[in-house]
Design a protein around this motif. Sequence first.
Motif, PDB file in Angstrom:
ATOM      1  N   UNK A  85      16.223   0.014  33.072  1.00 53.58           N
ATOM      2  CA  UNK A  85      16.618   1.018  34.218  1.00 53.58           C
ATOM      3  C   UNK A  85      17.875   1.732  33.870  1.00 53.58           C
ATOM      4  N   UNK A  86      18.879   0.877  33.536  1.00 54.03           N
ATOM      5  CA  UNK A  86      20.211   1.171  33.333  1.00 54.03           C
ATOM      6  C   UNK A  86      20.252   2.175  32.133  1.00 54.03           C
ATOM      7  N   UNK A  87      19.513   1.842  30.959  1.00 54.15           N
ATOM      8  CA  UNK A  87      19.345   2.541  29.614  1.00 54.15           C
ATOM      9  C   UNK A  87      18.875   4.015  30.135  1.00 54.15           C
ATOM     10  N   UNK A  88      17.588   4.213  30.946  1.00 54.13           N
ATOM     11  CA  UNK A  88      17.219   5.421  31.504  1.00 54.13           C
ATOM     12  C   UNK A  88      18.083   6.434  32.115  1.00 54.13           C
ATOM     13  N   UNK A  89      18.945   5.550  33.237  1.00 49.15           N
ATOM     14  CA  UNK A  89      19.917   6.262  33.705  1.00 49.15           C
ATOM     15  C   UNK A  89      21.008   6.902  32.879  1.00 49.15           C
ATOM     16  N   UNK A  90      21.411   6.232  31.969  1.00 54.53           N
ATOM     17  CA  UNK A  90      22.425   6.601  30.934  1.00 54.53           C
ATOM     18  C   UNK A  90      21.733   7.667  30.157  1.00 54.53           C
ATOM     19  N   UNK A  91      20.818   7.836  29.622  1.00 48.10           N
ATOM     20  CA  UNK A  91      20.113   8.602  28.883  1.00 48.10           C
ATOM     21  C   UNK A  91      20.233   9.999  29.364  1.00 48.10           C
ATOM     22  N   UNK A  92      19.924   9.985  30.791  1.00 44.47           N
ATOM     23  CA  UNK A  92      19.800  11.241  31.752  1.00 44.47           C
ATOM     24  C   UNK A  92      21.165  11.499  31.941  1.00 44.47           C
ATOM     25  N   UNK A  93      22.475  10.882  31.879  1.00 49.59           N
ATOM     26  CA  UNK A  93      23.423  11.438  32.403  1.00 49.59           C
ATOM     27  C   UNK A  93      24.387  12.337  31.457  1.00 49.59           C
ATOM     28  N   UNK A  94      25.285  13.023  32.031  1.00 50.36           N
ATOM     29  CA  UNK A  94      26.121  13.860  30.988  1.00 50.36           C
ATOM     30  C   UNK A  94      27.083  13.285  30.730  1.00 50.36           C
ATOM     31  N   UNK A  95      27.322  12.961  29.167  1.00 47.95           N
ATOM     32  CA  UNK A  95      28.471  11.950  28.812  1.00 47.95           C
ATOM     33  C   UNK A  95      28.099  10.695  28.420  1.00 47.95           C
ATOM     34  N   UNK A  96      29.213   9.724  28.469  1.00 53.52           N
ATOM     35  CA  UNK A  96      29.096   8.595  28.111  1.00 53.52           C
ATOM     36  C   UNK A  96      29.824   7.425  29.112  1.00 53.52           C
ATOM     37  N   UNK A  97      28.815   7.348  29.805  1.00 51.28           N
ATOM     38  CA  UNK A  97      29.133   6.366  31.221  1.00 51.28           C
ATOM     39  C   UNK A  97      29.687   4.858  30.690  1.00 51.28           C
ATOM     40  N   UNK A  98      29.156   4.532  29.914  1.00 48.80           N
ATOM     41  CA  UNK A  98      29.658   3.111  29.412  1.00 48.80           C
ATOM     42  C   UNK A  98      31.169   3.039  28.962  1.00 48.80           C
ATOM     43  N   UNK A  99      31.534   4.410  28.270  1.00 49.99           N
ATOM     44  CA  UNK A  99      33.189   4.449  28.316  1.00 49.99           C
ATOM     45  C   UNK A  99      33.831   5.143  29.284  1.00 49.99           C
TER      46      UNK A  99
END
Length: 278
Positions: A85-99
């Motif tokens: 679920x987190x990977x899907x959310x990050x793939x849809x985001x604008x940018x790099x949420x992990x950093x």
Amino acid sequence: MSRLLTIFLLALLFISCKQNVKKDIVVQVSTDVHQVEENQNITKKEGEVSQEKAIDFLRKFYVLYLTDINEDTNKCMLSNYLTPDLIKSIDKSDGYPIIDSQDYEKIDLNTLKVSKTNIENVFKVSFINYDERRINIKLIPIKESFKISGITIFRKNHNYSYPLVLTKSENKYSFDFLKYNTDPDDPYFSNIYTIEDFDANTAIFKKVGKDESYEYFCFKKKIEKGLELFYQKDSEYDVYNGDRSKPLIILYKKGEDFYAKSPFIEDGKEVKFKERGW
């Protein structure tokens, strides 16, 4: 005389037995207290070990991820560290949420810090990327290891969480594309305002007009009766110089229809937006 002696000896025997019972009770209570203290210490040590393992897990992940960024490699497999679920959310985001960044430069791994917080299973990660980034990471135990199930990024006026879990009430305000035209009969002089859903946390507020056009990425803030859209960043047009602590537009529903109020549209009066398909 013999009878008195017998009674005396029996009394002594009774007193002795009673004292031994009391002594046994005291010894048992002392043993139980000691056992409880030992169990508490074991639980505390297990918790400390678990937190140490979690911190080691996060540090290992971020070292791999940041090294990939620095060296332009692809050795860090997100599926080994993040929930689907987190990977899907990050793939849809604008940018790099992990950093916590739209962009990045080479990141100094020596600035990476991972520490516990007061929230169970939530840890703080910080490092320098242009400036200091502080991110809260939520972990869930998976067999003998962990996986990252949530990321929270801190901003001055708003926090971003991935993935965004919507309630039924929040789903009511979901949309793909909304449009308001100030004068449909005269497209040359009309202003067209649109709101496009970008991801779980972001929408794009856009104006196209004869004298002025702009496009702003906005973060969504759920309120009791709708959504507030706050300026986040520009797209391709002029920089927004207004008060960023106030929403650019407030979106709400009447029945199944979307309405909005914005100081940028018709002097703040209520207007009706139409969904895609108009």
